[in-house]
Design an enzyme around this catalytic site. Structure first.
Site, short mmCIF file in Angstrom:
data_model
loop_
_atom_site.label_atom_id
_atom_site.label_comp_id
_atom_site.label_asym_id
_atom_site.label_seq_id
_atom_site.Cartn_x
_atom_site.Cartn_y
_atom_site.Cartn_z
N THR A 51 -25.01 -14.34 12.72
CA THR A 51 -23.89 -15.07 11.88
C THR A 51 -23.47 -16.66 12.40
OG1 THR A 51 -22.92 -12.85 11.62
CG2 THR A 51 -21.64 -14.76 11.01
N GLN A 103 -19.00 -9.92 9.89
CA GLN A 103 -17.46 -10.06 10.02
C GLN A 103 -16.79 -9.47 8.67
OE1 GLN A 103 -15.42 -11.42 12.49
NE2 GLN A 103 -16.91 -12.31 13.75
N ASP A 143 -27.43 -9.46 28.01
CA ASP A 143 -26.65 -10.68 28.57
C ASP A 143 -26.73 -10.76 30.21
OD1 ASP A 143 -25.25 -8.44 29.31
OD2 ASP A 143 -23.16 -8.93 28.71
N ASP A 168 -20.23 -14.57 22.26
CA ASP A 168 -19.55 -13.80 21.23
C ASP A 168 -19.44 -12.47 21.75
OD1 ASP A 168 -17.74 -12.65 19.26
OD2 ASP A 168 -19.16 -12.74 17.66
N CYS A 175 -1.43 6.00 7.10
CA CYS A 175 -2.72 5.72 7.33
C CYS A 175 -2.62 4.98 8.51
CB CYS A 175 -3.37 4.72 6.17
SG CYS A 175 -4.58 3.92 6.50
N CYS A 216 -3.09 -0.08 8.27
CA CYS A 216 -2.25 -1.06 8.59
C CYS A 216 -1.06 -1.12 9.19
CB CYS A 216 -2.03 -1.84 7.13
SG CYS A 216 -3.59 -2.45 6.42
N CYS A 265 -12.76 -10.92 20.54
CA CYS A 265 -11.97 -10.14 19.80
C CYS A 265 -11.02 -9.45 20.71
CB CYS A 265 -12.92 -9.14 19.04
SG CYS A 265 -13.77 -8.37 20.15
N GLU A 318 -8.65 -12.68 16.15
CA GLU A 318 -9.82 -13.37 17.04
C GLU A 318 -9.41 -14.61 17.60
OE1 GLU A 318 -14.27 -12.47 16.49
OE2 GLU A 318 -12.57 -11.49 15.88
N CYS A 377 0.63 -1.34 -0.02
CA CYS A 377 -0.06 0.04 -0.02
C CYS A 377 0.84 1.28 0.02
CB CYS A 377 -0.93 0.03 1.30
SG CYS A 377 -2.10 1.45 1.56
N TYR A 430 -25.44 -12.92 22.36
CA TYR A 430 -24.63 -11.72 21.54
C TYR A 430 -24.81 -12.17 20.01
CZ TYR A 430 -22.33 -11.20 26.07
OH TYR A 430 -21.99 -11.15 27.45
#
Length: 426
Positions: free
Chosen positions: A291, A260, A334, A349, A73, A76, A376, A410, A67, A286
């Site tokens: 998904t 995701q 929850d 999750d 930026c 990344c 995560c 993750e 990139c 959650y």
């Protein structure tokens, strides 16, 4: 100040760590072995972060980033490292935080893998936040981790601005009309969505003509003082939803849906969770847009789920109907979950803050035989596991690189309830 030093290692946030006098300094966009000169630092949470520096002697580990915006930026941080080194870094990070050896599954793709990017439209530029700032923007022509359609959309945005001359957002002052453009793409379906987020005002009627190639075009209005990339849907053109297909399961995607962001790796994540399911009755905590729950239900399980966000529940129900599966989703928190003993498997999750303390206690008291924890945030996962190990033992743990070129990873943990009378090893 000006000081020469060598990068010794990367910290958990992917920043190079180097001795500088009596202190350690964090230097972004560096690799172990780099020799750098640091000209200026700032203090952040009791850490010194280099803001002005130069790499004098590059490490042998370095590669050329793909990139052109790397180093400016904030998206990344690790693109200058070979991908196998990124995976080693993430495995070492998880090993350190969790205190156990964790294999990290590499992403099937490390470019063009993201299915969503949120691009700032401002007087500073059209692109992403400059690393370490909230007030500055790196102007970009395209995003390699998203793919070629980003270039097409950004070209159209600039054409729209040049011809219609709307005011652009002034970061920090909360003025200006155009604020964000959010691009979403179904990597396996090819569907493309463009969502223009503005302040309150009037959008020219011919706006959709600039994005005729998109399957779904949205105009959302942010009526708050918050600098966020979403708002109330004012109008849409074309499809109300785009779709993504993950291993034969199709999901409807709305501008305000969480999904995701790496579709290719999401397939592996779903397969891992499904493989850890035991029994027929599954509770999806959650649940988001369904998904995990819908994928598991597609495999034959009877699924119930709860989610605090009513809109996400509405989308989960649509996704269940769309796939013709037996999965029921309700709005709930929850901490209010009651009887968990009737389920064979519970999938959690949670957000980055982890499980609510009341839920942890309930899982220990009457949780199922089988518990699957998708995380995560390894640090909050560690805290939750410390308490959950009073009633469960870890049978399986695996990392998934959902976010190539970033320090994030993750984790999926499979836990099994301890039998009564079992001696817990410390």
């Amino acid at each position: 100040m000006t000081a020469r030093t060598r990068i010794e290692r990367l910290d958990e946030d992917g920043l190079g760590v180097a001795p500088l006098g009596k202190r350690q300094t964090r230097v972004p966009f560096t690799a172990p072995g780099d020799v750098v000169v640091v000209n200026k630092t700032r203090r952040k949470k009791r850490k010194l972060i280099a803001t002005e520096f130069e790499v004098l002697e590059p490490s042998k580990m370095r590669i050329e980033p793909k990139c052109p915006y790397f180093g400016r930026c904030g998206g990344c941080l690790l693109q200058h490292l070979p991908y196998e080194e990124q995976i080693r870094f993430k495995e070492a990070k998880l090993n350190s935080i969790l205190g156990m050896n964790v294999e990290v599954v590499p992403s099937p793709k490390i470019f063009r893998h993201r299915n969503r990017i949120d691009i700032v439209i401002s007087t500073k530029g059209i692109g992403f936040r400059r690393y370490g700032t909230w007030w500055d923007v790196v102007d970009i022509e395209e995003c390699p981790v998203f793919g070629p359609s980003s270039q097409k959309v950004l070209r159209s945005v600039r054409e729209f601005i040049a011809e219609e001359k709307p005011t652009l957002y002034e970061i920090g002052k909360n003025t200006g009309f155009l604020r964000y453009v959010v691009i979403r793409e179904g990597k396996f379906t090819g569907d493309l969505m463009v969502n223009l987020v503005t302040s309150q005002g009037d959008l020219p009627e011919d706006f959709p003509e600039y994005f005729e190639y998109a399957d779904s075009i949205y105009w959302s209005v942010n009526r708050t003082q918050s600098d966020v990339s979403y708002g109330d849907v004012e109008r849409f053109w074309g499809k109300e939803y785009i779709t993504e297909e993950l291993d034969g399961v199709r999901y409807l995607i709305h501008p305000n849906s969480f999904f995701q962001t790496n579709s290719y790796q999401a397939v592996n994540l779903l397969k891992e969770v499904a493989a850890l399911v035991d029994g027929e009755r599954v509770f999806d905590l959650y649940s988001g847009v369904g998904t995990f729950g819908i994928y598991v239900a597609k495999g034959g399980a009877s699924v119930e789920g709860i989610e605090v966000n009513p809109f996400a529940v509405e989308m989960a129900r649509k996704n269940a109907e769309f796939n013709g599966v037996e999965a029921k989703f309700e709005v709930g928190e929850d901490r209010d979950v009651k009887d968990l003993s009737k389920y064979d498997t519970v999938i959690v999750d949670p957000p980055r803050g982890g499980l609510h303390p009341r839920l942890r206690r309930r899982l220990l008291r009457d949780g199922p035989e089988n518990l699957i924890y998708v995380s995560c945030n390894p640090k909050t996962l560690t805290n939750d596991l410390k308490e959950l190990k009073e009633g469960y033992h870890v049978e399986n743990v695996r990392g998934f690189d959902m976010f190539p070129h970033t320090p994030h990873v993750e984790v999926v943990v499979g836990l099994r309830r301890l039998k009564k009378g079992t001696i817990k090893l410390i």
